[in-house]
Design a protein around this motif. Structure first.
Motif, short mmCIF file in Angstrom:
data_model
loop_
_atom_site.label_atom_id
_atom_site.label_comp_id
_atom_site.label_asym_id
_atom_site.label_seq_id
_atom_site.Cartn_x
_atom_site.Cartn_y
_atom_site.Cartn_z
N GLN A 142 0.70 -1.43 0.12
CA GLN A 142 0.19 0.30 -0.26
C GLN A 142 1.31 0.77 -0.13
O GLN A 142 2.23 1.22 0.43
CB GLN A 142 -0.56 0.00 1.20
N THR A 143 0.33 2.05 -0.56
CA THR A 143 1.78 3.42 -0.45
C THR A 143 2.17 4.35 0.51
O THR A 143 2.99 4.49 0.20
CB THR A 143 0.50 4.31 -1.98
N ASP A 144 0.74 4.63 0.83
CA ASP A 144 1.04 5.47 2.47
C ASP A 144 2.40 4.37 3.10
O ASP A 144 2.98 5.60 4.13
CB ASP A 144 0.31 6.24 2.29
N VAL A 145 1.40 3.80 3.58
CA VAL A 145 1.44 2.82 4.90
C VAL A 145 3.02 1.85 4.67
O VAL A 145 3.40 1.32 5.33
CB VAL A 145 0.71 2.23 5.44
N LYS A 146 3.48 1.33 2.98
CA LYS A 146 4.29 0.41 2.82
C LYS A 146 4.22 -1.14 3.55
O LYS A 146 4.78 -1.22 3.93
CB LYS A 146 6.08 0.84 3.07
N TRP A 147 2.45 -1.38 3.62
CA TRP A 147 2.15 -2.36 4.49
C TRP A 147 1.08 -3.60 3.35
O TRP A 147 0.84 -3.03 2.32
CB TRP A 147 1.17 -2.59 5.58
N GLY A 203 -3.76 -5.40 0.75
CA GLY A 203 -5.03 -6.41 1.12
C GLY A 203 -4.46 -6.44 2.90
O GLY A 203 -5.89 -7.33 3.39
N TRP A 204 -4.19 -6.04 2.98
CA TRP A 204 -3.24 -6.47 4.92
C TRP A 204 -4.37 -5.34 5.31
O TRP A 204 -4.13 -3.92 4.84
CB TRP A 204 -2.22 -6.61 5.38
N PRO A 205 -4.80 -5.28 6.54
CA PRO A 205 -5.50 -4.57 7.20
C PRO A 205 -4.29 -3.26 7.46
O PRO A 205 -3.44 -4.17 8.61
CB PRO A 205 -6.15 -4.86 8.90
N ILE A 206 -4.43 -2.39 7.93
CA ILE A 206 -2.96 -1.20 8.09
C ILE A 206 -2.56 -1.42 9.59
O ILE A 206 -3.75 -1.32 10.84
CB ILE A 206 -3.35 0.21 8.09
N LEU A 262 5.64 -1.72 -5.49
CA LEU A 262 6.29 -2.83 -5.74
C LEU A 262 7.80 -2.69 -4.91
O LEU A 262 8.83 -1.96 -4.32
CB LEU A 262 7.14 -2.91 -7.32
N THR A 263 8.24 -3.97 -4.24
CA THR A 263 9.34 -4.17 -3.90
C THR A 263 9.21 -5.47 -3.95
O THR A 263 9.10 -6.71 -4.42
CB THR A 263 9.34 -4.28 -1.91
#
Length: 432
Positions: A196-201, A204-207, A292-293
């Motif tokens: 996810q862009t802002d949280v780098k998590w 599909g995972w809950p933040i 992408l990582t």
């Protein structure tokens, strides 16, 4: 990959003229541009510029999007070439565009170019010019038409490969007659994770939280199991459009993680195809607003890491009696385990723990159908007495030029001493 099939006839990357009706991967497809329209007229904007819109067949087409999707082939012979190279980290891809006077079919028809190496960590500011040498051509799935993506490697103005240019050394190995005669095939399984862009998590995972344990996600379907399928499918089609030898894709064990396979490819072509496919994936995730990582262990704990398993075979391995050739190759690989590990990707020690379908980074092992080994040999290879081996050690962020050429060098060019060979054979016999 389940097996290595016969390779394509692409010994040199070429591009033929595509028809004017060829349809690129458009901005509309990615859904990258959403503007509210005024039903009575032009679109209104709170900024100082306005984007006009027209009505066509019952739906509104944005003028900016129309310009992005213009097919230039009826109006000019000029094309856009996107020059792509590997940046200073050895993992990042960089690119810039230039106009070419007419369509080309071979990299030798393209001019060399240069870039500011001080801005990519590849040259000092007082002598920053780095020269790009075009090496492989692919059709551009973003611009379409006769436009192209150009894989380049980088040199000093004096013609010396810069330190991050791993393609030059690989090309030397693949030009060796012993290597050429053995026609080395590669099938590379590129795993990657979407964040996810802002949280780098992971997607599909809950933040700040975790999904259910691993199990239902591998090759799974459903909104609670598959996250990022549109990106995977878009990438799959874009690679086929480009002429990349992509052979499949699937969801991986950790949710938000995916894999695609490239190959079988011959020699240096394997590295060119992987780097082109990575660039296309970066562009697609850019437009989708997802990060992408290629980190080999993006999430610590009881979660699978990300690898880049490399399937490998030579002509002798594929012929009758090839299983004995495979065993000799494995023996050589065991003796150079440290050299290979050091070249197989940064942070790989966080992934190769002996858990989650990996072998320990400190121990070399091999086995038939054993995904917990350094080198796996398939049941079918054992049964037929010929085939290929799978090197499961490379990390997802490995440089394919290094890995493919090192496999060829170790198994075809490097000769161990008789004493070392005998000792390694004893250890491997105990391991099996």
């Amino acid at each position: 990959m389940a097996q290595i099939l016969a390779p394509t006839s692409q010994w040199r990357m070429k591009v033929t003229r595509s028809s004017a009706t060829a349809s690129p991967m458009t901005a509309k497809m990615w859904g990258s541009l959403v503007l509210k329209q005024n039903k009575k007229g032009p679109a209104r904007s709170s900024t100082k510029f306005r984007v006009l819109a027209t009505k066509s067949e019952g739906y509104t087409i944005n003028r900016l999007e129309g310009l992005l999707n213009l097919d230039l082939t009826p109006f000019t012979d000029k094309i856009i070439a996107e020059y792509i190279w590997i940046g200073g980290s050895g993992v990042d891809v960089r690119s810039k565009s230039r106009t070419i006077s007419k369509p080309v079919e071979d990299p030798s028809e393209l001019p060399k170019w240069n870039y500011d190496g001080s801005s990519t960590g590849q040259a000092p500011g007082e002598d920053s010019e780095v020269i790009l040498y075009p090496q492989a051509i692919f059709k551009d799935p973003f611009r379409g038409g006769n436009n192209i993506l150009v894989i380049c490697d980088a040199y000093t103005p004096q013609g010396e490969p810069i330190p991050t240019n791993k393609r030059a050394r690989a090309a030397e190995i693949f030009k060796n007659k012993k290597v050429i005669d053995e026609v080395p095939w590669y099938g590379i399984e590129q795993e990657y994770t979407l964040l996810q862009t802002d949280v780098k998590w992971p997607l599909g995972w809950p933040i700040g939280g975790y999904p259910g344990p691993q199990g239902p996600y591998y090759c799974g379907a459903g909104a609670d199991k598959s996250f990022g399928r549109d990106i995977s499918d878009a990438h799959y089609k874009a690679c086929l459009y480009a002429g990349i030898n992509i052979s499949g894709t699937n969801g991986e064990v950790m949710p938000g993680q995916w894999e695609y396979q490239v190959g079988p490819s011959v020699g240096i072509e394997a590295g060119d195809h992987i780097w082109a496919s990575r660039y296309i994936l970066e562009r697609i995730t850019e437009q989708a607003g997802v990060v992408l990582t290629l980190d080999p262990k993006p999430i610590e704990g009881d979660w699978n890491g990300a690898g880049c398993h490399t399937n490998y075979s030579t002509k002798s391995m594929r012929e009758d009696g090839g299983f004995e050739v495979i065993k000799k190759a494995i023996l050589n690989l065991s003796l150079r385990h440290v050299e290979h590990i050091s070249a197989y990707g940064e942070g790989n020690e966080r992934r190769l723990t002996g858990k989650h379908e990996t072998a320990s980074i400190n121990t070399f092992s091999w086995g038939v159908a054993n995904r917990g080994c350094s080198i796996r040999v398939g049941r079918e290879t054992e049964k037929q007495g010929k085939g290929y081996l799978e090197d499961r050690r490379p990390a997802s962020n490995m440089d394919p030029y290094i890995v493919t050429s090192l496999l060829a060098e170790t198994t075809l060019l490097w000769e161990p001493t008789l004493e070392a060979e005998a000792l390694a054979a004893q250890k491997l016999a105990l391991n099996v």
